[in-house]
Design an enzyme around this catalytic site. Sequence first.
Site, PDB file in Angstrom:
ATOM      1  N   LYS A  12       1.570   2.123   7.389  1.00  0.00           N
ATOM      2  CA  LYS A  12       1.937   1.392   8.597  1.00  0.00           C
ATOM      3  C   LYS A  12       2.927   2.175   9.446  1.00  0.00           C
ATOM      4  CE  LYS A  12       0.659  -1.989   9.704  1.00  0.00           C
ATOM      5  NZ  LYS A  12      -0.525  -2.240  10.571  1.00  0.00           N
TER       6      LYS A  12
ATOM      7  N   HIS B  43      -0.828   1.757  16.277  1.00  0.00           N
ATOM      8  CA  HIS B  43      -1.040   0.593  17.151  1.00  0.00           C
ATOM      9  C   HIS B  43       0.024   0.538  18.251  1.00  0.00           C
ATOM     10  CE1 HIS B  43      -4.246  -0.915  14.621  1.00  0.00           C
ATOM     11  NE2 HIS B  43      -3.462  -0.783  13.563  1.00  0.00           N
TER      12      HIS B  43
ATOM     13  N   ARG C 153       0.839  -1.191   0.000  1.00  0.00           N
ATOM     14  CA  ARG C 153       0.000   0.000   0.000  1.00  0.00           C
ATOM     15  C   ARG C 153       0.885   1.257   0.000  1.00  0.00           C
ATOM     16  NH1 ARG C 153      -3.612  -1.474   5.160  1.00  0.00           N
ATOM     17  NH2 ARG C 153      -1.629  -2.454   5.712  1.00  0.00           N
TER      18      ARG C 153
ATOM     19  N   TYR D 203      -1.206   4.529  10.588  1.00  0.00           N
ATOM     20  CA  TYR D 203      -1.557   3.565  11.623  1.00  0.00           C
ATOM     21  C   TYR D 203      -0.358   3.412  12.557  1.00  0.00           C
ATOM     22  CZ  TYR D 203      -5.683   2.029   8.998  1.00  0.00           C
ATOM     23  OH  TYR D 203      -6.889   1.980   8.362  1.00  0.00           O
TER      24      TYR D 203
ATOM     25  N   ASP E 110      -2.158  -6.915  15.521  1.00  0.00           N
ATOM     26  CA  ASP E 110      -1.468  -5.623  15.580  1.00  0.00           C
ATOM     27  C   ASP E 110      -1.729  -4.891  16.894  1.00  0.00           C
ATOM     28  OD1 ASP E 110      -4.094  -5.002  15.035  1.00  0.00           O
ATOM     29  OD2 ASP E 110      -3.708  -4.064  13.097  1.00  0.00           O
TER      30      ASP E 110
ATOM     31  N   GLU F  24      -6.088   4.761  13.619  1.00  0.00           N
ATOM     32  CA  GLU F  24      -7.004   3.854  14.311  1.00  0.00           C
ATOM     33  C   GLU F  24      -7.687   4.469  15.525  1.00  0.00           C
ATOM     34  OE1 GLU F  24      -2.975   3.022  16.264  1.00  0.00           O
ATOM     35  OE2 GLU F  24      -3.726   3.443  14.252  1.00  0.00           O
TER      36      GLU F  24
END
Length: 362
Positions: A74, A95, A15, A93, A269, A117
Amino acid sequence: MDIGIPRETKDQEFRVGLTPSIVRTLSDRGHQVYVETNAGNGSSFTDAEYLQAGAKIVPTAAAAWDREMVVKVKEPLASEYSYLQKNQILFTYLHLAANRALTEQLIDTGVSAIAYETVELPDGKLPLLAPMSIIAGRLSVQFGARFLEKQQGGSGVLLGGVPGVQPGRVTILGGGIVGTEAARIAVGMGAQVTILDVNVDRLSYLETIFGSRVTYLYSNAANIEICVRSADLVIGAVLILGKRAPILVSKALVEQMKPGSVIVDVAVDQGGCIETLRTTSHTNPVYTEAGVVHYGVPNMPGAVPWTATQALNNSTAPYVVKLADRGLEALELDLNLAKGVNVRGGSIVHPAVQSVFPDLPS
């Protein structure tokens, strides 16, 4: 504003942070986007398309990172920590609940780290997590069915069965977006599907979608044990905003599962909800423990980047534009976006992340 789009470095993560169409929107508003060469190739977006959209193509990751704002997919890996800068806006993101090392780096460097998120609407919905949850939920059954194949180490069960042979059993832990989409695919394949959730209202809602094709159970230890023991495929679909996922399936329970059954934990994750589950990668997606095949790839949507990148950008684009136009002032104007801030000014500011790392500055 100068905005950087580096190439993703996570294993087989294809991505990219922004599509050419969103780059064009930013360029038309007077912003300059710097795209690392070939960053979009995995999603079928060429450097030429980015150039046509008004971007500048830069030859190195460092050149893309050296900007006021960096938009990724990510979380930064250890090899990227040196690129983090004080007062830089990082939108991706994160996490963090399962990643102390990154949390400490964000604090030490003074980055303003906004996590997709944890951007949250007043009704509790997570608009930037939802599109990837839909994709991950659907892929979880697709991958689970694959690894049930005997050649992949599974038991050789066909989830849909055939006339005269019972179908496979799928147990889904969690009835949120991931669980709903997993059920949609599993039901479509013809599997016997059970969803467990602690929210009875959610189970009632799911009944309006799937009717009698799914079994709906309250999630408690007894029901989890019964369903996991008999399952051919277990899908972990548990989310607690900003925190580690709770362990719902113990090692002892995994040891009672049928040989060759499969676990796919979409919550990996955030630490995962299966005790025996550890993070894997697209290159080496599974391992077998206690006779059970475990799948723990944390960036599942990276397997379908053409779809996933566009789905993600459809949701992130309005927030990217706000940040580009107003900088951190956008956080004061959009409280939903403000909830996405995890670390700022050398401190953890998100309450859920604070609760995970009470010893770090906040």
